[in-house]
Enzyme design. Structure first.
Site, PDB file in Angstrom:
ATOM      1  N   GLU A  84      -2.086   7.273  -5.671  1.00  0.00           N
ATOM      2  CA  GLU A  84      -2.308   6.556  -6.933  1.00  0.00           C
ATOM      3  C   GLU A  84      -3.737   6.616  -7.452  1.00  0.00           C
ATOM      4  O   GLU A  84      -3.981   6.416  -8.652  1.00  0.00           O
ATOM      5  CB  GLU A  84      -1.888   5.084  -6.793  1.00  0.00           C
ATOM      6  N   ASP A 118       4.965  -0.778  -6.512  1.00  0.00           N
ATOM      7  CA  ASP A 118       3.781  -1.122  -7.308  1.00  0.00           C
ATOM      8  C   ASP A 118       2.574  -0.325  -6.816  1.00  0.00           C
ATOM      9  O   ASP A 118       1.484  -0.449  -7.366  1.00  0.00           O
ATOM     10  CB  ASP A 118       3.505  -2.633  -7.213  1.00  0.00           C
ATOM     11  N   HIS A 150       0.278  -0.598  -9.890  1.00  0.00           N
ATOM     12  CA  HIS A 150      -0.538  -1.546  -9.091  1.00  0.00           C
ATOM     13  C   HIS A 150      -0.943  -2.755  -9.933  1.00  0.00           C
ATOM     14  O   HIS A 150      -2.125  -3.125 -10.001  1.00  0.00           O
ATOM     15  CB  HIS A 150      -1.766  -0.826  -8.518  1.00  0.00           C
ATOM     16  N   ARG A 185       0.848  -1.194   0.000  1.00  0.00           N
ATOM     17  CA  ARG A 185       0.000   0.000   0.000  1.00  0.00           C
ATOM     18  C   ARG A 185       0.882   1.243   0.000  1.00  0.00           C
ATOM     19  O   ARG A 185       1.850   1.325   0.770  1.00  0.00           O
ATOM     20  CB  ARG A 185      -0.907   0.038   1.236  1.00  0.00           C
TER      21      ARG A 185
END
Ligand code: COI
Length: 331
Positions: free
Chosen positions: A263, A258, A296, A234
């Site tokens: 985001e 990632d 992600h 996260r």
């Protein structure tokens, strides 16, 4: 029984149709996410299956409940974007999919680490310009490193197996100790110990109020010089400004991210050009050859997507039929 599924992408549709046909249950697929504009579509359904990175706000959950839908099945694992008070107030039953493919996340995490350690992004760039030289891009070897795993849930344990397969020494920190790993003597008692010993820090914790920006200036100062940071978990776990400072000073040798603090609305969007990405901090990270940003995608494999759709539908069916489900999340 009738289920509505929000935010269904083209790659999810075949798995949804297969489940609906096999079960003989009507599933209405909606392309849009669950929000205040789409929540009324749920009227008349027995349950809703959802996946989104943006918040499930109190206002939307109140409306969903007012529409008579309180069986809510998330297609993903993280529940940090669900308003817990609204869940409790409205008597929602919420399920997640805790293990759609821990290996999918673990495999991308280690892939990115290996790219960093072997400097492949640099060699790719050099080669594209006709430069086939070696120096100065000499690499590091994972087999001689200590990897510190933060959180030994399913994903942390899947990553651990791969690191051990490479011959790395693995240590871990978690508030909850897995009995098998405890026997192997893998756990350290404090995060500070992990920071002091690890050459690579691999984050696999869910986001909670307690661990927000856990990797901040103070944490970085306790780490080894030249540490590698991996975050497939996260964005909220890392203070991005502190990470940028640690990259600038060389404290952090490189990072594979990632996920990213801001985001939502950025990842899984095509902005048409690098310059058009509306986040300067993110672009600062993306421009660095020793930082690998992916939007992600660690979960984005055929196996994981199929499991996310079909396990979430199974959970929702179970909730509707019995009022309980084995993957129910307690808020
Ligand atoms: C989760 O399952 O919580 C994830 O982070 C993956 C999500 C982007 C589908």
């Amino acid at each position: 029984m009738k289920i509505i599924a929000y935010g269904i992408r083209d790659d999810e549709q075949p798995y949804l149709e297969q489940w609906s046909k096999e079960q003989g249950i009507e599933v209405k697929a909606v392309g849009d996410l669950l929000d205040d504009k789409t929540v009324d579509l749920a009227k008349g359904y027995d349950g809703a299956v959802v996946y989104q990175q943006k918040p499930y706000t109190a206002a939307v959950l109140d409306k969903l409940a007012a529409n008579g839908v309180t069986n809510l099945s998330l297609r993903n694992v993280g529940v940090d974007n669900v308003d817990a008070d609204a869940v409790k107030r409205n008597g929602f039953k919420v399920t997640n999919v805790p293990a759609y493919s821990p290996e999918a996340i673990a495999e991308l995490t280690v892939t990115q680490l290996m790219r960093l350690l072997r400097r492949t992004p640099t060699f790719d760039r050099k080669q594209a310009n006709g430069d086939l030289t070696w120096a100065p891009d000499i690499a590091d070897e994972l087999n001689s490193m200590t990897v510190g795993i933060v959180a030994t849930g399913r994903i942390g344990r899947a990553a651990m197996k791969i690191y051990q397969g490479f011959g790395a020494k693995v240590i871990a920190y978690d508030v909850f100790h897995n009995p098998e790993l405890e026997k192997q003597g893998i756990y350290v008692d404090t995060l500070d110990e992990l920071y002091a010993q690890a050459d690579v820090i691999s984050l696999h914790a869910p986001a909670t109020k307690d661990n927000e920006k856990m990797l901040n200036d103070d944490a970085f100062s306790k780490m080894k010089d030249g540490v590698w940071i991996l975050n497939p978990a996260r964005g909220a776990l890392i203070d991005t400004d502190a990470l940028i400072r640690a990259l600038d000073s060389g404290k952090v040798a490189g990072a594979a991210l990632d996920v990213y603090e801001d985001e939502v609305g950025i990842f899984n969007t095509d902005f048409g050009s690098f310059d058009a990405i509306p986040d300067e901090r993110l672009k600062n990270l993306m421009k660095r050859e020793n930082v690998l940003v992916t939007p992600h995608i660690a979960f984005y494999t055929k196996t994981a997507v199929k499991n996310m759709v079909q396990f979430a539908l199974n959970n929702n069916k179970q909730l509707i039929e019995t009022g309980k489900a084995e993957n129910e999340v307690k808020f």
